[in-house]
Design an enzyme around this catalytic site. Structure first.
Site, PDB file in Angstrom:
ATOM      1  N   ASP A  53      61.605  45.339   7.757  1.00 24.61           N
ATOM      2  CA  ASP A  53      60.316  45.219   8.437  1.00 24.61           C
ATOM      3  C   ASP A  53      60.464  45.002   9.933  1.00 24.61           C
ATOM      4  O   ASP A  53      59.786  45.650  10.736  1.00 24.61           O
ATOM      5  CB  ASP A  53      59.503  44.083   7.799  1.00 24.61           C
ATOM      6  CG  ASP A  53      59.324  44.268   6.305  1.00 24.61           C
ATOM      7  OD1 ASP A  53      59.291  45.423   5.852  1.00 24.61           O
ATOM      8  OD2 ASP A  53      59.240  43.252   5.586  1.00 24.61           O
ATOM      9  N   GLU A 164      53.326  42.678   1.545  1.00 21.11           N
ATOM     10  CA  GLU A 164      53.554  41.264   1.846  1.00 21.11           C
ATOM     11  C   GLU A 164      52.221  40.535   1.984  1.00 21.11           C
ATOM     12  O   GLU A 164      52.062  39.403   1.516  1.00 21.11           O
ATOM     13  CB  GLU A 164      54.350  41.166   3.143  1.00 21.11           C
ATOM     14  CG  GLU A 164      54.879  39.795   3.484  1.00 21.11           C
ATOM     15  CD  GLU A 164      55.780  39.829   4.706  1.00 21.11           C
ATOM     16  OE1 GLU A 164      57.019  39.801   4.527  1.00 21.11           O
ATOM     17  OE2 GLU A 164      55.250  39.907   5.830  1.00 21.11           O
TER      18      GLU A 164
END
Length: 278
Positions: A53, A164
């Site tokens: 990420d 997430e």
């Protein structure tokens, strides 16, 4: 697709499929638009962990900054290494930085600050668990990033994506705190897809995702902590059917962690159907 899945998919903005080129350009343009709309911004600040990420967010921000410079707009991308003592995957952080090619790199070891905070709480008879200490690390890392952003007239870039965000797999006011979140709207596999399109070293996006905040359980995979695989989460976000037990886990995470996705509540915003207790 059930009603609640439809609601979550629409809220998380994940498309069933993406065109890597188009999605990349849209994210880069979003970052450029935000910078150009705020005259005080001269830097973008992001902590680089060596994972998928932060590598993706960092690369997209550096591309955006490079394009802004071509228009004579003063802006730089600052990558921050934030180890707690010795970082076990420090070599992957260096690989990520080599791929991103940031304008500037700062290194801040958060161990002294975290340990002092934990000790200060202990002196007040507040003993943190290993898990709670992990949240201290996440919040200290974000505090450092905001301090650097303040010092450089910048903003902090977050790495929160929709897989997430859905599960609440981030520390409130830690890695969940940022000024912009350019990866929102992507799930985990779409992030990998864009990194592959950008030519990132495959080991950076094929590595097992882990928050690695707990010392008693180092390198615990995210999927073990969540009790569900990212493939199932990604399928869910793309509107595909998933096993009923998986669906229950995902939706439980979504409901339980709703508070993490909200700003501080006021008496005007929580809840709409408030019960008045005497």
């Amino acid at each position: 697709m059930s009603e609640i899945q439809d609601i979550i998919v629409r809220e998380m903005k994940v498309k069933p499929t993406i065109d890597s080129k188009i999605e990349t350009r849209q994210i880069i343009q979003f970052v450029k638009n935000y910078v150009q709309s705020h005259s005080f911004i001269t830097s973008l600040v992001l902590g680089i962990s060596g994972g998928q990420d932060s590598t993706l967010a960092g690369k997209l921000c550096q591309i955006a900054v490079n394009e802004l410079k071509e228009k004579d707009i003063d802006c730089r991308f600052i990558a921050v290494k934030l180890p707690y003592g010795e970082q076990s995957d420090a070599d992957e952080v260096e690989d990520a930085l080599e791929f991103i090619q940031p304008d500037e790199i700062f290194t801040v070891n958060i161990k002294p600050a975290v340990d002092q905070s934990v000790q200060s709480l202990k002196n007040a008879d507040i003993i943190l668990t290993d898990f709670q200490k992990g949240n201290e690390k996440a919040r200290e890392r974000m505090k450092v990033q905001f301090s650097i952003a303040s010092n450089t007239q910048g903003i902090v870039v977050g790495t929160d994506h929709s897989a997430e965000n859905l599960t609440g797999f981030f520390t409130k006011y830690g890695d969940g705190a940022a000024d912009i979140a350019p990866l929102f709207g992507l799930n985990k596999r779409q992030g990998r897809q864009i990194l592959a399109y950008l030519g990132a070293p495959s080991h950076l996006y094929e590595k097992v995702p882990t928050a690695d905040l707990e010392e008693n359980k180092p390198q615990v995979p995210d999927e073990d902590a969540l009790g569900v695989s990212y493939n199932h989460i990604d399928d869910y976000l793309e509107g595909k059917p998933v096993p009923s037990e998986v669906k229950s886990i995902i939706e439980s995470h979504y409901i339980k962690n709703a508070h993490k996705r909200e700003l501080a509540y006021t008496r005007y915003t929580w809840p709409k159907n408030q019960t008045n207790f005497e």
